[in-house]
Design an enzyme around this catalytic site. Sequence first.
Site: not given
Length: 463
Positions: A66, A129
């Site tokens: 992605h 993240y």
Amino acid sequence: MTLPSLETTPIPGLVVVRLDLREDARGFFKENWQREKMVAIGLPDFGPVQNNVSFNSDRGVTRGIHTEPWDKFISLATGRIFGAWVDMREGDTFGATFTLEMDPSVAIFVPRGVGNSYQTLEDDTAYTYLVNQHWRPGIAYPALALDDPTVAIPWPIPLAEAIISEKDQNNPRLDPGTAITRQKTLIIGAKGQLGRALQADFPDADLVDLDELDVTDAAQVAAWPWRDYDLVLNAAAYTAVDAAETPEGRVTAWAANASAPATLASLAREHGFTLVHYSSEYVFDGTAPLDPGHTEDEPVSPLGVYAQSKAAGDLAVGLAPKHYLLRTSWVIGEGNNFVRTMRSLAERGISPGVVDDQIGRLTFTTELSRATKHLLETGADYGTYNLSNAGPARSWCEIARDVFELSGRSRDDVSAVTTEEYYAGKTGIAPRPLHSAMDLAKIRAAGFEPEDAHEALRRYLAD
């Protein structure tokens, strides 16, 4: 705790960070993200706004590839992964790949435009993240097939045995026609003196003026593709100092010099771009000693409406996480300005009276643009910088005499008058600061040496 270490990769901007992980019988501790230390080793100060955790219960979970429209700082809380990244940005490195096995001692910074994916190598892997933009419904971004033969990712667990979502099983192949456009530079106020100078140092920038983008118009601001830019140079301003004292001018000055920068600062926070804004020594009242002159941290004390609107704009720009505010004085560039007016008078045989009690330094727009490029290219600390040409502070009268001399006229053809004498009997005149010289120590400490004003004037008149 010691500093982490940084390693580059074949993909520009994609960097591996080796963290200082401390283990004992109880488990481990690490500083997963520490801004000051990360910036010290060379990581971009990317301004994270959101922390996400993707927990994967089974070995073999495979996600991606992605390419989200934001920067990411990836690390693990538990477990191990095989990470894979593909450069999806247009340019020579389009399609370049990098792979790495990661445990909690390793992190990686992924710049916008690089496709990101991973495969878990252990059960109960927690993948974390940081991102510098908030996720919003409806965001579309490019994805790439996990088994694309062009990039040929060497997955440790064969994809036929992996756990993959239906969506990721149907991603397209690599296509140069869908390469992500790299973020660009936008110059606002491109038709003005400074805007024209900036074009020379930022030749690939998009150029707009009020007829194309009015930052005081909410509808135009909402429709503009701000996410396409990582740098916005705001060279637009209302500079009619005396007209700003009128009711109509007051409205225009505050809209252009205060409201517009406030909007840009808000957009910079939302979209993550660096904002460069240009201000004026008029924010000071001109009472500081000429040596060293006005400093960056001196409290502002604006005298008139124009000055007040610029000071308000400065405060607003200071709220942008990544900003450079360049305060300048007595700007000279293309178009109508004091130097060209004096040269025209000299050529026409006119002998003017020019004020001799307003003292400062000229700033040529080429110097402003050069300083802007220097700060950006060297990664100088964000904040406010004074910028003018160098040399002794001089009065407008002395500068006019320089112009006359360089134009072949006698210096004596320019007579000296005081500010009070010059404006006697005139109405609607804004107050002027008498001492406009600024201390240039900070910009010099950043590695930039301003050109001497007289040498710049000589070259300007010779062109």
